[in-house]
Enzyme design. Structure first.
Site, PDB file in Angstrom:
ATOM      1  CE  LYS A  46     -63.547  14.259 -23.641  1.00  0.00           C
ATOM      2  NZ  LYS A  46     -64.827  14.715 -24.124  1.00  0.00           N
ATOM      3  NE  ARG A 125     -67.844  16.680 -18.731  1.00  0.00           N
ATOM      4  CZ  ARG A 125     -68.017  15.434 -19.094  1.00  0.00           C
ATOM      5  NH1 ARG A 125     -67.089  14.544 -18.836  1.00  0.00           N
ATOM      6  NH2 ARG A 125     -69.096  15.057 -19.703  1.00  0.00           N
ATOM      7  NE  ARG A 164     -71.269   8.848 -28.238  1.00  0.00           N
ATOM      8  CZ  ARG A 164     -70.504   9.642 -27.477  1.00  0.00           C
ATOM      9  NH1 ARG A 164     -69.198   9.600 -27.597  1.00  0.00           N
ATOM     10  NH2 ARG A 164     -71.064  10.482 -26.631  1.00  0.00           N
ATOM     11  NE  ARG A 197     -72.650   8.300 -23.584  1.00  0.00           N
ATOM     12  CZ  ARG A 197     -71.460   8.887 -23.477  1.00  0.00           C
ATOM     13  NH1 ARG A 197     -70.367   8.241 -23.838  1.00  0.00           N
ATOM     14  NH2 ARG A 197     -71.356  10.103 -23.028  1.00  0.00           N
ATOM     15  NE  ARG A 208     -73.300  14.814 -22.841  1.00  0.00           N
ATOM     16  CZ  ARG A 208     -72.812  13.838 -23.596  1.00  0.00           C
ATOM     17  NH1 ARG A 208     -73.554  13.290 -24.544  1.00  0.00           N
ATOM     18  NH2 ARG A 208     -71.598  13.387 -23.417  1.00  0.00           N
TER      19      ARG A 208
HETATM   20  P1  AMP Z   1     -68.909  11.528 -20.402  1.00  0.00           P
HETATM   21  O1  AMP Z   1     -68.943  10.073 -20.718  1.00  0.00           O
HETATM   22  O2  AMP Z   1     -67.553  12.027 -20.031  1.00  0.00           O
HETATM   23  O3  AMP Z   1     -69.553  12.362 -21.471  1.00  0.00           O
HETATM   24  O4  AMP Z   1     -69.793  11.721 -19.076  1.00  0.00           O
HETATM   25  C1  AMP Z   1     -71.150  11.397 -19.039  1.00  0.00           C
HETATM   26  C2  AMP Z   1     -71.847  12.217 -17.964  1.00  0.00           C
HETATM   27  O5  AMP Z   1     -71.256  11.921 -16.678  1.00  0.00           O
HETATM   28  C3  AMP Z   1     -71.743  13.729 -18.102  1.00  0.00           C
HETATM   29  O6  AMP Z   1     -72.715  14.268 -18.973  1.00  0.00           O
HETATM   30  C4  AMP Z   1     -71.933  14.192 -16.666  1.00  0.00           C
HETATM   31  O7  AMP Z   1     -73.285  14.129 -16.284  1.00  0.00           O
HETATM   32  C5  AMP Z   1     -71.182  13.104 -15.888  1.00  0.00           C
HETATM   33  N1  AMP Z   1     -69.754  13.462 -15.710  1.00  0.00           N
HETATM   34  C6  AMP Z   1     -68.680  12.750 -16.157  1.00  0.00           C
HETATM   35  N2  AMP Z   1     -67.536  13.338 -15.796  1.00  0.00           N
HETATM   36  C7  AMP Z   1     -67.869  14.456 -15.112  1.00  0.00           C
HETATM   37  C8  AMP Z   1     -67.123  15.513 -14.497  1.00  0.00           C
HETATM   38  N3  AMP Z   1     -65.777  15.527 -14.521  1.00  0.00           N
HETATM   39  N4  AMP Z   1     -67.803  16.498 -13.879  1.00  0.00           N
HETATM   40  C9  AMP Z   1     -69.151  16.502 -13.833  1.00  0.00           C
HETATM   41  N5  AMP Z   1     -69.917  15.546 -14.406  1.00  0.00           N
HETATM   42  C10 AMP Z   1     -69.290  14.529 -15.050  1.00  0.00           C
END
Ligand code: AMP
Length: 258
Positions: A46, A125, A164, A197, A208
């Protein structure tokens, strides 16, 4: 479909650091303004597609994960209690609480009104976030154009996440197999040492993924019922997925204009 100038991309300072910051380069309005949400499990690609779409469509790439990663680089004194809690959740592969995420998005409502439009990546989310976001959009009189749902079998996603690597300096993304850097372990763009990461480590990945299926997948039906959902297969190369997405958006535009 018209191609917008990549110069429309802003530095996202307001999004990453909050309303006290101003984007140094205000993005110009592209010929067709898109306001969209990108859905899909972690590792589906994404973020990469959001960056490519942002350059192509001119819409600003707004990732909630990027807000938390930017906060991680701050001095501990600059991180308040809510954000400290959010970063701890992120490190453990848990979702940050709805309250904190919604407060961050509401605080940045100016980004939703950006003349360039927006591509929301990683938000909403949860069903609660989606419902609260609908209320924010209604209050701001902003119409959501489309929700893109990237779809891929689980086994393929796990393989993608394990390989990644990201640049901690300029945030360029690589993959050990499908998109390796020119020099092993070094960023092609700025030369910094690439990192995995924290939340891409296998044990965190599993957590996750379970969380995605339980909490985020219901959003697919939520947006389908609202007639906003477009499902895009995330199989194949980055370029193939991108072309597929552009095709889907063009078809959506044509159908709505018919
Ligand atoms: P991402 O880069 O979108 O995978 O986000 C990395 C981490 O940030 C996630 O695993 C969550 O811990 C936190 N996070 C990002 N966006 C959200 C969201 N909309 N709601 C809750 N946690 C979030």
């Amino acid at each position: 479909m018209t191609v917008s100038a990549p110069s429309a991309i802003s530095d996202r300072a307001t999004w990453l650091h909050g309303p006290a910051w101003r984007c140094s380069k205000a993005p110009a309005a592209p010929p067709r303004v898109w306001r969209m949400i990108l859905l899909g499990p972690p590792g589906v690609g994404k973020g990469t597609q959001a960056e490519k779409l942002s350059a192509y469509l001119g819409a600003c790439h707004l990732s909630t994960g990027d807000i938390f990663r930017a906060a991680k680089t701050l001095h501990p004194d600059q991180v308040d209690g809510a954000m400290r809690e959010a970063l701890a959740a992120m490190r453990q592969g848990r979702l940050v609480s709805d309250e904190v995420v919604l407060a961050l998005v509401v605080e940045r409502a100016v980004c939703l009104r950006c003349p360039a439009g927006f591509l929301l990546d990683g938000f909403p989310r949860t069903l609660r976030q989606a419902q609260a976001f609908d209320a924010v959009l209604a209050q701001q009189r902003i119409k959501l154009d489309v929700v893109l749902d990237y779809d891929l079998p689980l086994a393929e996603i796990i393989a993608r996440l394990a390989g990644r690597r990201i640049c901690p300096h300029c945030h360029a993304v690589f993959h050990e197999i499908s998109q390796p850097p020119r020099y092993a372990g070094k960023c092609d763009v700025c030369g910094a040492t690439l990192q995995q990461r924290e939340d891409d480590r296998p044990e965190v990945c599993q957590a996750r993924m379970r969380e995605y299926i339980r909490i985020t997948e219901p959003l697919i039906n939520y947006y389908r019922r609202r007639g906003r959902l477009i499902t895009v297969s995330a199989a194949g190369s980055i370029q193939e997925i991108f072309q597929r997405t552009i095709g889907a958006l063009a078809a959506c535009t044509a159908a709505r204009e018919a």
